[in-house]
Enzyme design. Structure first.
Site, PDB file in Angstrom:
ATOM      1  N   HIS A 197       5.237  -3.781  -7.856  1.00  0.00           N
ATOM      2  CA  HIS A 197       4.964  -2.733  -6.852  1.00  0.00           C
ATOM      3  C   HIS A 197       5.272  -1.346  -7.400  1.00  0.00           C
ATOM      4  CE1 HIS A 197       4.784  -6.223  -4.345  1.00  0.00           C
ATOM      5  NE2 HIS A 197       4.323  -5.491  -3.372  1.00  0.00           N
ATOM      6  N   PRO A 198       4.409  -0.385  -7.070  1.00  0.00           N
ATOM      7  CA  PRO A 198       4.677   0.988  -7.512  1.00  0.00           C
ATOM      8  C   PRO A 198       5.773   1.616  -6.654  1.00  0.00           C
ATOM      9  CG  PRO A 198       2.781   0.966  -6.058  1.00  0.00           C
ATOM     10  CD  PRO A 198       3.212  -0.470  -6.206  1.00  0.00           C
ATOM     11  N   SER A 216      -2.426   0.694  -1.893  1.00  0.00           N
ATOM     12  CA  SER A 216      -1.165   1.453  -1.922  1.00  0.00           C
ATOM     13  C   SER A 216      -1.380   2.911  -1.549  1.00  0.00           C
ATOM     14  CB  SER A 216      -0.531   1.412  -3.315  1.00  0.00           C
ATOM     15  OG  SER A 216       0.138   0.219  -3.484  1.00  0.00           O
ATOM     16  N   GLN A 232       0.785   4.417   1.478  1.00  0.00           N
ATOM     17  CA  GLN A 232       1.768   5.487   1.268  1.00  0.00           C
ATOM     18  C   GLN A 232       1.374   6.730   2.071  1.00  0.00           C
ATOM     19  OE1 GLN A 232       3.632   5.981  -2.470  1.00  0.00           O
ATOM     20  NE2 GLN A 232       3.318   3.873  -3.136  1.00  0.00           N
ATOM     21  N   VAL A 245      11.121  -1.913  -2.271  1.00  0.00           N
ATOM     22  CA  VAL A 245       9.819  -2.218  -1.636  1.00  0.00           C
ATOM     23  C   VAL A 245      10.000  -2.296  -0.130  1.00  0.00           C
ATOM     24  CG1 VAL A 245       7.945  -3.903  -1.417  1.00  0.00           C
ATOM     25  CG2 VAL A 245       8.914  -3.420  -3.676  1.00  0.00           C
ATOM     26  N   ILE A 246       9.127  -1.602   0.567  1.00  0.00           N
ATOM     27  CA  ILE A 246       9.126  -1.628   2.032  1.00  0.00           C
ATOM     28  C   ILE A 246       7.673  -1.501   2.485  1.00  0.00           C
ATOM     29  CG2 ILE A 246       9.406   0.882   2.299  1.00  0.00           C
ATOM     30  CD1 ILE A 246      11.369   0.239   4.656  1.00  0.00           C
ATOM     31  N   CYS A 247       7.359  -2.111   3.622  1.00  0.00           N
ATOM     32  CA  CYS A 247       5.985  -2.039   4.128  1.00  0.00           C
ATOM     33  C   CYS A 247       5.747  -0.631   4.690  1.00  0.00           C
ATOM     34  CB  CYS A 247       5.772  -3.110   5.201  1.00  0.00           C
ATOM     35  SG  CYS A 247       4.128  -3.049   5.904  1.00  0.00           S
ATOM     36  N   ALA A 248       5.025   0.180   3.932  1.00  0.00           N
ATOM     37  CA  ALA A 248       4.866   1.592   4.284  1.00  0.00           C
ATOM     38  C   ALA A 248       4.062   1.766   5.572  1.00  0.00           C
ATOM     39  CB  ALA A 248       4.206   2.345   3.122  1.00  0.00           C
TER      40      ALA A 248
HETATM   41  C1  2AL Z   1       4.592   0.038  -1.386  1.00  0.00           C
HETATM   42  C2  2AL Z   1       3.209   0.273  -1.505  1.00  0.00           C
HETATM   43  O1  2AL Z   1       2.637   0.667  -2.518  1.00  0.00           O
HETATM   44  N1  2AL Z   1       2.682  -0.003  -0.287  1.00  0.00           N
HETATM   45  C3  2AL Z   1       3.667  -0.385   0.546  1.00  0.00           C
HETATM   46  O2  2AL Z   1       3.508  -0.714   1.725  1.00  0.00           O
HETATM   47  N2  2AL Z   1       4.841  -0.356  -0.139  1.00  0.00           N
HETATM   48  N3  2AL Z   1       5.458   0.227  -2.419  1.00  0.00           N
HETATM   49  C4  2AL Z   1       6.810   0.075  -2.299  1.00  0.00           C
HETATM   50  N4  2AL Z   1       7.533   0.321  -3.402  1.00  0.00           N
HETATM   51  O3  2AL Z   1       7.330  -0.256  -1.231  1.00  0.00           O
END
Ligand code: 2AL
Length: 175
Positions: A70-71, A87, A91, A123-126
């Site tokens: 994941h970025p 992504s 974001q 990582v989190i669901c943006a």
């Molecule tokens: C991301 C992403 O690219 N999209 C998302 O929901 N979360 N990346 C992240 N590091 O949480």
């Protein structure tokens, strides 16, 4: 735009399936390739659950690897315009393309601390969070232990995946 019915999904050969679903887990075509053999899927929930089961069954190092695909949020790739299409939209939906200079440097600093501590990115669901919730979540999750945080990250990957699949597969009303 959801356009495929589950019956159509079940007719896809492996190449087509990977082509269409290859990024439902970010940069991790392996997850998609692995679940294809579980066809036929009864419904979209069954497809989601099959991917979730695949992720849960990975050993600790495998889960960490998925997170590493994941970025960073508002990181180097985002700033260079090099995120995947999914992504980029996610974001943006969290307002991460509209950060003030202060917010960006706070996020960059916290992301870096997180990576140094755990060895994988936060990582989190943006799509389910706005920028304030992301900054708070990152601050809180930095206090966790590595195993707990791997599990928390994988739960977020599942949420991201569910929303990406919902963009592809129509969910039929259950009678
Ligand atoms: C991301 C992403 O690219 N999209 C998302 O929901 N979360 N990346 C992240 N590091 O949480």
């Amino acid at each position: 735009m959801a356009s495929l019915a589950i019956a159509e999904v079940n007719k896809l050969d492996s190449e087509e399936f990977i082509e269409i679903f290859g990024n439902v887990v970010e940069n991790c075509k392996l997850a998609t390739a692995a679940v294809w053999s579980h066809k036929p899927f009864q419904d979209v929930d069954h497809l989601n659950q099959t991917i979730a089961d695949f992720l849960d069954a990975l050993p600790q190092k495998g889960k960490e690897g998925v997170l590493r695909c994941h970025p960073d949020l508002a990181g180097r790739l985002a700033q260079a315009g090099q995120l995947t299409t999914e992504s980029t939209q996610e974001q943006k939906s969290a307002g991460l393309d509209q950060l003030t200079q202060d917010e960006l440097s706070t996020l960059t600093d916290l992301n870096q601390q997180y990576k140094v501590k755990f060895g994988f990115p936060f990582v989190i669901c943006a799509r389910l969070n706005k920028k304030a919730a992301i900054l708070n979540g990152l601050t809180e999750r930095l206090k966790h232990g590595a195993e707990e945080e791997t599990l928390a990250g994988v739960e977020e990957v599942k949420k991201i995946c569910r929303l990406r699949i919902a963009d592809i597969v129509t969910s039929e009303a259950k009678l």
